[in-house]
Design a protein around this motif. Sequence first.
Motif, PDB file in Angstrom:
ATOM      1  N   LYS A 174       0.824  -1.209   0.000  1.00 22.01           N
ATOM      2  CA  LYS A 174       0.000   0.000   0.000  1.00 22.01           C
ATOM      3  C   LYS A 174       0.856   1.257   0.000  1.00 22.01           C
ATOM      4  N   GLU A 175       1.947   1.239   0.779  1.00 23.56           N
ATOM      5  CA  GLU A 175       2.843   2.401   0.782  1.00 23.56           C
ATOM      6  C   GLU A 175       3.484   2.601  -0.581  1.00 23.56           C
ATOM      7  N   LEU A 176       3.891   1.459  -1.245  1.00 22.61           N
ATOM      8  CA  LEU A 176       4.483   1.571  -2.584  1.00 22.61           C
ATOM      9  C   LEU A 176       3.464   2.121  -3.584  1.00 22.61           C
ATOM     10  N   ILE A 177       2.208   1.641  -3.502  1.00 28.05           N
ATOM     11  CA  ILE A 177       1.167   2.120  -4.425  1.00 28.05           C
ATOM     12  C   ILE A 177       0.896   3.604  -4.193  1.00 28.05           C
ATOM     13  N   LYS A 178       0.847   4.030  -2.921  1.00 23.58           N
ATOM     14  CA  LYS A 178       0.610   5.430  -2.608  1.00 23.58           C
ATOM     15  C   LYS A 178       1.737   6.309  -3.146  1.00 23.58           C
ATOM     16  N   ALA A 179       2.995   5.854  -2.929  1.00 26.20           N
ATOM     17  CA  ALA A 179       4.139   6.631  -3.433  1.00 26.20           C
ATOM     18  C   ALA A 179       4.126   6.692  -4.952  1.00 26.20           C
ATOM     19  N   ALA A 180       3.784   5.537  -5.615  1.00 22.92           N
ATOM     20  CA  ALA A 180       3.740   5.532  -7.078  1.00 22.92           C
ATOM     21  C   ALA A 180       2.625   6.441  -7.598  1.00 22.92           C
ATOM     22  N   THR A 181       1.479   6.466  -6.912  1.00 27.11           N
ATOM     23  CA  THR A 181       0.374   7.347  -7.328  1.00 27.11           C
ATOM     24  C   THR A 181       0.779   8.815  -7.230  1.00 27.11           C
ATOM     25  N   GLU A 182       1.399   9.169  -6.105  1.00 24.42           N
ATOM     26  CA  GLU A 182       1.836  10.561  -5.956  1.00 24.42           C
ATOM     27  C   GLU A 182       2.883  10.934  -7.009  1.00 24.42           C
ATOM     28  N   LYS A 183       3.803  10.015  -7.276  1.00 28.09           N
ATOM     29  CA  LYS A 183       4.823  10.292  -8.292  1.00 28.09           C
ATOM     30  C   LYS A 183       4.212  10.414  -9.681  1.00 28.09           C
ATOM     31  N   GLY A 184       3.177   9.557  -9.961  1.00 26.12           N
ATOM     32  CA  GLY A 184       2.503   9.657 -11.261  1.00 26.12           C
ATOM     33  C   GLY A 184       1.770  10.974 -11.430  1.00 26.12           C
ATOM     34  N   ILE A 185       1.130  11.424 -10.353  1.00 27.09           N
ATOM     35  CA  ILE A 185       0.433  12.722 -10.436  1.00 27.09           C
ATOM     36  C   ILE A 185       1.424  13.847 -10.684  1.00 27.09           C
ATOM     37  N   GLU A 186       2.574  13.775 -10.002  1.00 29.11           N
ATOM     38  CA  GLU A 186       3.584  14.810 -10.235  1.00 29.11           C
ATOM     39  C   GLU A 186       4.094  14.773 -11.684  1.00 29.11           C
ATOM     40  N   LYS A 187       4.359  13.558 -12.216  1.00 28.52           N
ATOM     41  CA  LYS A 187       4.827  13.465 -13.607  1.00 28.52           C
ATOM     42  C   LYS A 187       3.752  13.930 -14.578  1.00 28.52           C
ATOM     43  N   GLN A 188       2.486  13.618 -14.268  1.00 28.07           N
ATOM     44  CA  GLN A 188       1.398  14.053 -15.153  1.00 28.07           C
ATOM     45  C   GLN A 188       1.338  15.577 -15.228  1.00 28.07           C
ATOM     46  N   GLN A 189       1.541  16.216 -14.105  1.00 22.77           N
ATOM     47  CA  GLN A 189       1.510  17.667 -14.104  1.00 22.77           C
ATOM     48  C   GLN A 189       2.707  18.275 -14.808  1.00 22.77           C
ATOM     49  N   VAL A 190       3.826  17.554 -14.839  1.00 24.44           N
ATOM     50  CA  VAL A 190       5.036  18.118 -15.446  1.00 24.44           C
ATOM     51  C   VAL A 190       5.166  17.728 -16.919  1.00 24.44           C
ATOM     52  N   TYR A 191       4.918  16.411 -17.263  1.00 27.02           N
ATOM     53  CA  TYR A 191       5.185  15.912 -18.610  1.00 27.02           C
ATOM     54  C   TYR A 191       3.906  15.646 -19.409  1.00 27.02           C
ATOM     55  N   SER A 192       2.766  16.132 -19.036  1.00 28.79           N
ATOM     56  CA  SER A 192       1.513  15.880 -19.759  1.00 28.79           C
ATOM     57  C   SER A 192       1.539  16.524 -21.147  1.00 28.79           C
ATOM     58  N   PRO A 193       1.092  15.825 -22.245  1.00 31.19           N
ATOM     59  CA  PRO A 193       1.077  16.440 -23.581  1.00 31.19           C
ATOM     60  C   PRO A 193       0.048  17.558 -23.705  1.00 31.19           C
ATOM     61  N   LEU A 194      -0.935  17.579 -22.798  1.00 25.63           N
ATOM     62  CA  LEU A 194      -1.933  18.658 -22.864  1.00 25.63           C
ATOM     63  C   LEU A 194      -1.390  19.971 -22.339  1.00 25.63           C
ATOM     64  N   LEU A 195      -0.243  19.867 -21.643  1.00 23.15           N
ATOM     65  CA  LEU A 195       0.325  21.105 -21.103  1.00 23.15           C
ATOM     66  C   LEU A 195       0.745  22.055 -22.209  1.00 23.15           C
ATOM     67  N   THR A 196       1.312  21.481 -23.299  1.00 19.98           N
ATOM     68  CA  THR A 196       1.734  22.338 -24.420  1.00 19.98           C
ATOM     69  C   THR A 196       0.531  22.945 -25.128  1.00 19.98           C
ATOM     70  N   LEU A 197      -0.577  22.133 -25.247  1.00 22.49           N
ATOM     71  CA  LEU A 197      -1.771  22.680 -25.899  1.00 22.49           C
ATOM     72  C   LEU A 197      -2.396  23.803 -25.064  1.00 22.49           C
ATOM     73  N   ARG A 198      -2.377  23.593 -23.750  1.00 20.86           N
ATOM     74  CA  ARG A 198      -2.944  24.640 -22.899  1.00 20.86           C
ATOM     75  C   ARG A 198      -2.111  25.914 -22.918  1.00 20.86           C
ATOM     76  N   SER A 199      -0.811  25.721 -23.016  1.00 21.69           N
ATOM     77  CA  SER A 199       0.074  26.900 -23.025  1.00 21.69           C
ATOM     78  C   SER A 199       0.238  27.510 -24.411  1.00 21.69           C
ATOM     79  N   ALA A 200      -0.208  26.762 -25.496  1.00 23.30           N
ATOM     80  CA  ALA A 200      -0.045  27.294 -26.860  1.00 23.30           C
ATOM     81  C   ALA A 200      -1.033  28.443 -27.091  1.00 23.30           C
ATOM     82  N   PRO A 201      -0.705  29.413 -27.970  1.00 22.12           N
ATOM     83  CA  PRO A 201      -1.628  30.524 -28.260  1.00 22.12           C
ATOM     84  C   PRO A 201      -2.803  30.048 -29.112  1.00 22.12           C
ATOM     85  N   ASN A 202      -3.912  30.720 -29.058  1.00 18.25           N
ATOM     86  CA  ASN A 202      -5.096  30.384 -29.842  1.00 18.25           C
ATOM     87  C   ASN A 202      -4.872  30.660 -31.329  1.00 18.25           C
TER      88      ASN A 202
END
Length: 332
Positions: free
Chosen positions: A57-85
């Motif tokens: 459970k501790e490993l799953i919790k740590a992996a979930t938190e790490k995945g959320i952090e990576k999603q916020q940093v390396y998500s492909p939607l981040l470039t679309l959100r930051s791109a100009p209209n």
Amino acid sequence: MRSMPILTPWHRDMKDNVKSRVKEQVAGRTGASWEDRLQEQKAKKVQVMKSIEKEQKELIKAATEKGIEKQQVYSPLLTLRSAPNLSAEKQAQRLEERKQDMSEKVRSYAMQRREILEKMRTREPLFRIEDVSTAKALLAEGRRKKQEELQNEEKKRWEHLEECAMKGVQKRDALYDLHNSPSFDERLAKAVERKKQELKELEKIQKERIRDAIEVGHQKSTSVSPLLGVLRNPPDNAERTREILEERQRVMASVAREYFRKRDDMLQRQQNRTPLFSCEAVEDAQLQLEEQARKRKKEMQAEQMKQRQHIQELQNKALARPLMMEARLNVI
């Protein structure tokens, strides 16, 4: 008809007390029972599984938190959100390109679908009637062979069960004989009595041999003695005969003295000899025999327990496999 005895609370308490004391004695001699050891191992295994579950459970919790952090940093939607209209012309151009791409994919899909339907209408059947009948015959033959194998296996297992049961009976008889065997003192008394009989017979044989040797010696002395001729034809010289007789008497006296000396020495050695078995050696041998008997008893008890467990496993396997009726009715 004899009436049943009335059990009072005192009888029940005494019965429970005897049962508890017998269980304590058996547990003290043979150790914990199989159920107690199973419960102990179960408790240990539950503790280990709980610790493993906590770590997972501790490993799953740590992996979930790490995945959320990576999603916020390396998500492909981040470039679309930051791109100009995009402008309206660019959006219309890209929409036209998407429509052309979709129309090409629709035409390609329609062509592939027509080809697949044509192949399905004109394809060869997967199984012909001859192949199906042959497969049915092969399946029936395989079922018959499997049924014969199951029957042979069942016969072998029953024979093995009977053999194990016979071995168990033999082991039980051997254990019963070991418990009812005579004590060390009884076997020692029997061995001493048997040895006395053997010594008496040996003494009788030696006495007969000595008597026969004496008789043979007398016969030889009377037939081969050098004095025989002298006795038949006595010499005229009486003085020489007397000297020879005295000399013979002196030799016989010396031989007799030597014989009595050797006899006294032999009797002295017999009186002062050390015994074959001392009390300490007999006690040590008795202790060793008792220890060997205890070890043998434990080994036979362990072997009997293994045989019972093996028979129980074989019976469980025989009950778990399909029966003959199910094999005949093809119930699998």
